[in-house]
Design a protein around this motif. Structure first.
Motif, PDB file in Angstrom:
ATOM      1  N   MET A   3       0.823  -1.207   0.000  1.00  0.00           N
ATOM      2  CA  MET A   3       0.000   0.000   0.000  1.00  0.00           C
ATOM      3  C   MET A   3       0.864   1.267   0.000  1.00  0.00           C
ATOM      4  O   MET A   3       0.511   2.280  -0.625  1.00  0.00           O
ATOM      5  CB  MET A   3      -0.933   0.006   1.219  1.00  0.00           C
ATOM      6  N   LYS A   4       1.994   1.250   0.672  1.00  0.00           N
ATOM      7  CA  LYS A   4       2.898   2.400   0.664  1.00  0.00           C
ATOM      8  C   LYS A   4       3.387   2.706  -0.749  1.00  0.00           C
ATOM      9  O   LYS A   4       3.428   3.867  -1.177  1.00  0.00           O
ATOM     10  CB  LYS A   4       4.091   2.134   1.584  1.00  0.00           C
ATOM     11  N   SER A   5       3.770   1.652  -1.472  1.00  0.00           N
ATOM     12  CA  SER A   5       4.251   1.871  -2.841  1.00  0.00           C
ATOM     13  C   SER A   5       3.132   2.381  -3.746  1.00  0.00           C
ATOM     14  O   SER A   5       3.343   3.256  -4.601  1.00  0.00           O
ATOM     15  CB  SER A   5       4.843   0.578  -3.402  1.00  0.00           C
ATOM     16  N   GLU A   6       1.906   1.837  -3.544  1.00  0.00           N
ATOM     17  CA  GLU A   6       0.783   2.299  -4.359  1.00  0.00           C
ATOM     18  C   GLU A   6       0.461   3.771  -4.076  1.00  0.00           C
ATOM     19  O   GLU A   6       0.204   4.557  -4.998  1.00  0.00           O
ATOM     20  CB  GLU A   6      -0.447   1.430  -4.088  1.00  0.00           C
ATOM     21  N   VAL A   7       0.470   4.139  -2.807  1.00  0.00           N
ATOM     22  CA  VAL A   7       0.178   5.541  -2.447  1.00  0.00           C
ATOM     23  C   VAL A   7       1.245   6.471  -3.003  1.00  0.00           C
ATOM     24  O   VAL A   7       0.945   7.552  -3.526  1.00  0.00           O
ATOM     25  CB  VAL A   7       0.063   5.674  -0.918  1.00  0.00           C
ATOM     26  N   ALA A   8       2.521   6.081  -2.912  1.00  0.00           N
ATOM     27  CA  ALA A   8       3.600   6.921  -3.442  1.00  0.00           C
ATOM     28  C   ALA A   8       3.460   7.097  -4.943  1.00  0.00           C
ATOM     29  O   ALA A   8       3.669   8.192  -5.489  1.00  0.00           O
ATOM     30  CB  ALA A   8       4.956   6.305  -3.092  1.00  0.00           C
ATOM     31  N   SER A   9       3.072   6.008  -5.647  1.00  0.00           N
ATOM     32  CA  SER A   9       2.892   6.095  -7.087  1.00  0.00           C
ATOM     33  C   SER A   9       1.731   7.016  -7.449  1.00  0.00           C
ATOM     34  O   SER A   9       1.835   7.854  -8.354  1.00  0.00           O
ATOM     35  CB  SER A   9       2.656   4.687  -7.660  1.00  0.00           C
ATOM     36  N   ARG A  10       0.639   6.890  -6.713  1.00  0.00           N
ATOM     37  CA  ARG A  10      -0.508   7.756  -6.988  1.00  0.00           C
ATOM     38  C   ARG A  10      -0.196   9.220  -6.668  1.00  0.00           C
ATOM     39  O   ARG A  10      -0.677  10.131  -7.353  1.00  0.00           O
ATOM     40  CB  ARG A  10      -1.720   7.277  -6.175  1.00  0.00           C
ATOM     41  N   ARG A  42       0.006  24.819 -14.894  1.00  0.00           N
ATOM     42  CA  ARG A  42       0.604  25.420 -16.095  1.00  0.00           C
ATOM     43  C   ARG A  42      -0.472  25.849 -17.089  1.00  0.00           C
ATOM     44  O   ARG A  42      -0.400  26.937 -17.674  1.00  0.00           O
ATOM     45  CB  ARG A  42       1.570  24.427 -16.747  1.00  0.00           C
ATOM     46  N   HIS A  43      -1.450  24.991 -17.263  1.00  0.00           N
ATOM     47  CA  HIS A  43      -2.525  25.330 -18.197  1.00  0.00           C
ATOM     48  C   HIS A  43      -3.322  26.541 -17.697  1.00  0.00           C
ATOM     49  O   HIS A  43      -3.686  27.439 -18.485  1.00  0.00           O
ATOM     50  CB  HIS A  43      -3.451  24.132 -18.373  1.00  0.00           C
ATOM     51  N   ARG A  44      -3.581  26.594 -16.400  1.00  0.00           N
ATOM     52  CA  ARG A  44      -4.313  27.731 -15.832  1.00  0.00           C
ATOM     53  C   ARG A  44      -3.514  29.023 -15.967  1.00  0.00           C
ATOM     54  O   ARG A  44      -4.063  30.081 -16.309  1.00  0.00           O
ATOM     55  CB  ARG A  44      -4.624  27.464 -14.359  1.00  0.00           C
ATOM     56  N   ASN A  45      -2.207  28.967 -15.687  1.00  0.00           N
ATOM     57  CA  ASN A  45      -1.368  30.158 -15.831  1.00  0.00           C
ATOM     58  C   ASN A  45      -1.317  30.642 -17.278  1.00  0.00           C
ATOM     59  O   ASN A  45      -1.341  31.848 -17.542  1.00  0.00           O
ATOM     60  CB  ASN A  45       0.047  29.871 -15.326  1.00  0.00           C
ATOM     61  N   THR A  46      -1.229  29.692 -18.205  1.00  0.00           N
ATOM     62  CA  THR A  46      -1.242  30.087 -19.622  1.00  0.00           C
ATOM     63  C   THR A  46      -2.544  30.774 -19.988  1.00  0.00           C
ATOM     64  O   THR A  46      -2.561  31.801 -20.684  1.00  0.00           O
ATOM     65  CB  THR A  46      -1.040  28.840 -20.504  1.00  0.00           C
ATOM     66  N   LEU A  47      -3.643  30.221 -19.482  1.00  0.00           N
ATOM     67  CA  LEU A  47      -4.952  30.813 -19.762  1.00  0.00           C
ATOM     68  C   LEU A  47      -5.080  32.194 -19.127  1.00  0.00           C
ATOM     69  O   LEU A  47      -5.571  33.146 -19.756  1.00  0.00           O
ATOM     70  CB  LEU A  47      -6.050  29.873 -19.243  1.00  0.00           C
ATOM     71  N   LEU A  82      -0.602  12.281  -9.199  1.00  0.00           N
ATOM     72  CA  LEU A  82      -1.412  13.453  -8.878  1.00  0.00           C
ATOM     73  C   LEU A  82      -0.587  14.737  -8.932  1.00  0.00           C
ATOM     74  O   LEU A  82      -1.060  15.783  -9.382  1.00  0.00           O
ATOM     75  CB  LEU A  82      -2.025  13.297  -7.482  1.00  0.00           C
ATOM     76  N   ASN A  83       0.649  14.648  -8.455  1.00  0.00           N
ATOM     77  CA  ASN A  83       1.522  15.822  -8.475  1.00  0.00           C
ATOM     78  C   ASN A  83       1.781  16.283  -9.906  1.00  0.00           C
ATOM     79  O   ASN A  83       1.737  17.482 -10.216  1.00  0.00           O
ATOM     80  CB  ASN A  83       2.834  15.486  -7.770  1.00  0.00           C
ATOM     81  N   ALA A  84       2.035  15.341 -10.801  1.00  0.00           N
ATOM     82  CA  ALA A  84       2.247  15.692 -12.207  1.00  0.00           C
ATOM     83  C   ALA A  84       0.977  16.281 -12.816  1.00  0.00           C
ATOM     84  O   ALA A  84       1.025  17.256 -13.594  1.00  0.00           O
ATOM     85  CB  ALA A  84       2.691  14.458 -12.990  1.00  0.00           C
ATOM     86  N   THR A  85      -0.185  15.696 -12.466  1.00  0.00           N
ATOM     87  CA  THR A  85      -1.451  16.218 -12.986  1.00  0.00           C
ATOM     88  C   THR A  85      -1.719  17.634 -12.484  1.00  0.00           C
ATOM     89  O   THR A  85      -2.170  18.512 -13.229  1.00  0.00           O
ATOM     90  CB  THR A  85      -2.601  15.291 -12.589  1.00  0.00           C
TER      91      THR A  85
END
Length: 711
Positions: free
Chosen positions: A176-183, A196-201, A187-190
């Protein structure tokens, strides 16, 4: 633009909503990750503590001495046999400030049948519900029974605690630790991509926001003007009545024709000049150089339509009177450099928001002439930061002994005939005779300048009366005023000039006092020219006659004209006889002799007393000039020279710093403001009240270019 704004709004709202959901998920995963790390350690410590486990697994239940009811309900004990009961646990996070209350409520709700463990989190934790970072604690609660489980969950919900599942097996924990770290990484990348998209807009919107605001302001201004027009329902057109400068009449017609062609309108534009009795607005065409001086006049009051504009004369008189009080060509040079900086950078500075400095920037050309005239009067006073220079040649005097600087009449002899070529001889500075000489010079000069400017104001009132066809104002206001002022203060100015030219030692105070006490008496050594006593008697009689001349004839003649039915023609427009007749009849019915006489009485008293007080008011030129020179001398001698007399370099540097600070703060800021305000008062009160009514209103045309300049 409306469709584009709606699309931008929908996209921003969608981005905001998605961002809130992602941030909430990110916060929950961060808390879950903390629970997985912290709760594992709490579990290990709990398994190692056999005594605590033995206490929780005991089948017997203690009874409260104050109650016969058991700690665990009989129904629960019957449903769950002691052999099958197993410990349950709940893990999660709660705010640190609520931990004590949270633990107390759990203890009371379970009647002590629970084990509470906590592990503080060092860093602030993002709360998924509120979106704020708070200090939290990871907790682990052991309990027994479904009844206790439901109670604890309700308490967690009421305290805002976040509960998360936690497996007992270590393998599942690591998975579960590895799954949470991956998610979390996903999420951080998203989130970063969304930001970035909001700032561009937002950058796109910000780039176009100024243009959109300008478009909206133009549309709003156009519709505001259209709301002022009248709709001709039968002809299906708009009717507008507006003021237009005479010189721009052809331009307006061309613009209307061009608009008709551009819009393919089937109805042509009709431009017709109307006759009206309403007073038109006042419009003076100015540029960057003259606008500052016109604003000085308009701050007092906007001129009536076709009234003499004092702004033309203010361009010269205002900076010159300022320079008389600010005469120092060193200070003038500093002021000149500051004004030149504003002028050379006017495009860059004009596009910025200067706030409190906006007024100084708008008056940059006023400061330019103020500095130029200050340099001129500084050369006359021969002062450069209070230091005299022999710029225009050597002094006409020379010292006969070292103590000549302390002498008042002796010790100085003329080196050659004549006078100093330009301005004050530098030998006067630093001598005992400096103050008496400069005081006499500046005081008499102030009276000459004041009487000259007041005479100019009265002469301008003649041109006003002549233009508006008011013969009564010419014969019974202008003539007695010019005679009264000339008979007393014009005569004083003449005596000053004669005394300067002849070198006479006559006491002008004595001459003016005895002109009223004993006008025909022999003046003796105070006589400046032959026949002076007779002329003084004549001038005094002229001044006395001028007072009733101002007071009585004008109201009586107006009353006579009223009774004869001949109203004074104000407009004089033959093409609008009907409108003028109606206007005249209205003025006939409103004529009140008592009000006219009282108004003329007040005007006469105001002028007679004002002639004395206004002349005395011009002595502020002498007072402020003297104060400016003495302050400059004190800063130079008592600060700069005194510190320079020491050999210590620190004292010298301190003296220079104090001298520069005092010169900039006191002489170049406070004294500039003081002289500016005094020159403003002399123009508003002593000069403009002689002829200027200032009862008009500005011509404010509809202009889209002004909206673009002020965006």
């Amino acid at each position: 633009m409306q469709v584009k704004l709606r699309d931008f709004e929908a996209e921003l709202l969608q981005l905001h909503s998605n961002g809130e959901i992602l941030n909430q998920s990110y916060g929950e995963l961060m808390e879950f990750q903390l629970v997985l790390h912290k709760a594992g350690r709490l579990f290990d410590s709990s398994h190692n503590n056999k005594n605590e486990s033995r206490i929780l697994e005991e089948d017997s239940v203690e009874y409260d001495e104050s109650s016969d009811r058991p700690l665990l309900e009989e129904q629960e004990m019957q449903v769950i046999p002691s052999s099958k009961r197993r410990l349950g646990y709940i893990t999660g996070l709660v705010a640190q400030v609520k931990v004590c209350s949270f633990e107390r409520y759990l203890f009371r709700a379970t009647r002590g049948n629970m084990l509470f463990k906590q592990a503080p989190v060092n860093d602030l934790v993002l709360d998924p519900t509120t979106g704020e970072k708070v200090q939290k604690v990871v907790f682990l609660v052991f309990f027994s029974g479904e009844w206790a489980h439901s109670k604890i969950m309700k308490i967690c919900e009421s305290f805002g605690a976040s509960c998360y599942p936690f497996p007992e097996e270590r393998v599942i924990q690591e998975q579960m630790k590895s799954e949470v770290a991956s998610r979390l990484d996903e999420l951080n990348a998203t989130l970063e991509a969304g930001i970035r998209h909001r700032n561009t807009l937002l950058n796109t919107i910000g780039y176009q926001l100024g243009l959109w605001k300008l478009i909206v302001q133009k549309e709003k201004a156009i519709y505001h003007i259209l709301n002022m027009l009248n709709v001709d329902v039968t002809r299906k057109c708009l009717v507008a009545e507006a003021w237009c400068p005479t010189a721009a009449k052809n331009q307006v017609q061309e613009a209307l024709k061009r608009a008709t062609l551009d819009t393919n309108s089937q109805v042509g534009v009709i431009f017709h000049e109307l006759k009206t009795i309403e007073s038109p607005p006042t419009y003076f065409k100015t540029n960057r150089f003259t606008s500052g001086f016109q604003e000085i006049v308009d701050a007092y009051g906007v001129a009536r339509y076709q009234e003499v504009n004092p702004g033309v004369f203010t361009i010269i008189t205002f900076p010159f009177l300022f320079a008389v009080m600010f005469g120092d060509w060193g200070h003038g040079l500093v002021l000149l450099l500051a004004s030149l900086y504003l002028i050379f950078n006017e495009r860059k500075l004009g596009s910025k928001k200067l706030d409190d400095l906006r007024m100084a920037f708008e008056g940059r050309y006023v400061f330019l002439l103020m500095s130029v005239f200050s340099i001129y009067t500084g050369f006359i006073y021969n002062e450069f930061f209070s230091v005299p220079f022999e710029i225009f040649g050597a002094s006409t005097y020379k010292c006969t002994n070292p103590s000549c600087r302390d002498a008042s009449t002796k010790g100085l002899i003329k080196a050659h005939s004549g006078t100093y070529p330009f301005g004050v001889d530098p030998v006067w500075h630093g001598s005992r005779s400096e103050l008496p000489f400069l005081n006499s010079l500046k005081m008499k000069m102030s009276i000459l300048l004041g009487v000259t400017q007041m005479m100019l104001g009265i002469i301008l009132s003649f041109f006003n009366a002549k233009f508006f066809s008011k013969p009564l104002d010419i014969w019974f206001q202008f003539v007695p005023q010019i005679l009264f002022l000339g008979a007393i203060f014009g005569y004083l100015s003449l005596l000053i000039v004669i005394k300067w030219c002849t070198g006479s030692r006559a006491d002008l105070y004595h001459v003016m006092i005895y002109m009223f006490l004993s006008p025909s008496a022999d003046l003796g050594e105070n006589t400046l020219f032959d026949g002076q006593s007779s002329i003084q008697v004549f001038l005094l009689l002229l001044a006395v006659i001028a007072v009733p001349w101002m007071l009585l004839p004008k109201p009586l003649l107006l009353r006579k004209q009223h009774f004869k039915g001949h109203m004074y023609n104000v407009l004089g427009d033959s093409d609008s006889d009907s409108a003028n007749l109606e206007h005249e009849n209205k003025e006939d019915s409103e004529f009140e002799f008592g009000e006219v006489f009282v108004h003329q009485l007040i005007h006469t008293i105001e002028f007679v007393l004002g002639a004395v007080s206004n002349t005395a008011s011009y002595l502020r030129l002498w007072a402020l000039s003297l104060a400016h020179a003495q302050l400059s001398s004190v800063f130079y001698e008592k600060v700069l020279l005194l510190s320079w007399s020491y050999e210590n370099i620190l004292i010298r540097m301190l003296g220079v710093i104090v001298f520069v600070s005092a010169t900039m703060g006191v002489l170049l800021l406070m004294e500039t403001l003081s002289a500016f305000l005094h020159a403003l008062r002399l123009h508003w009160v002593e000069f403009q009240n002689k002829f200027y009514e200032g009862s008009g209103y500005k011509f404010t045309p509809f202009s889209l270019s002004e909206l673009e300049d002020n965006k």
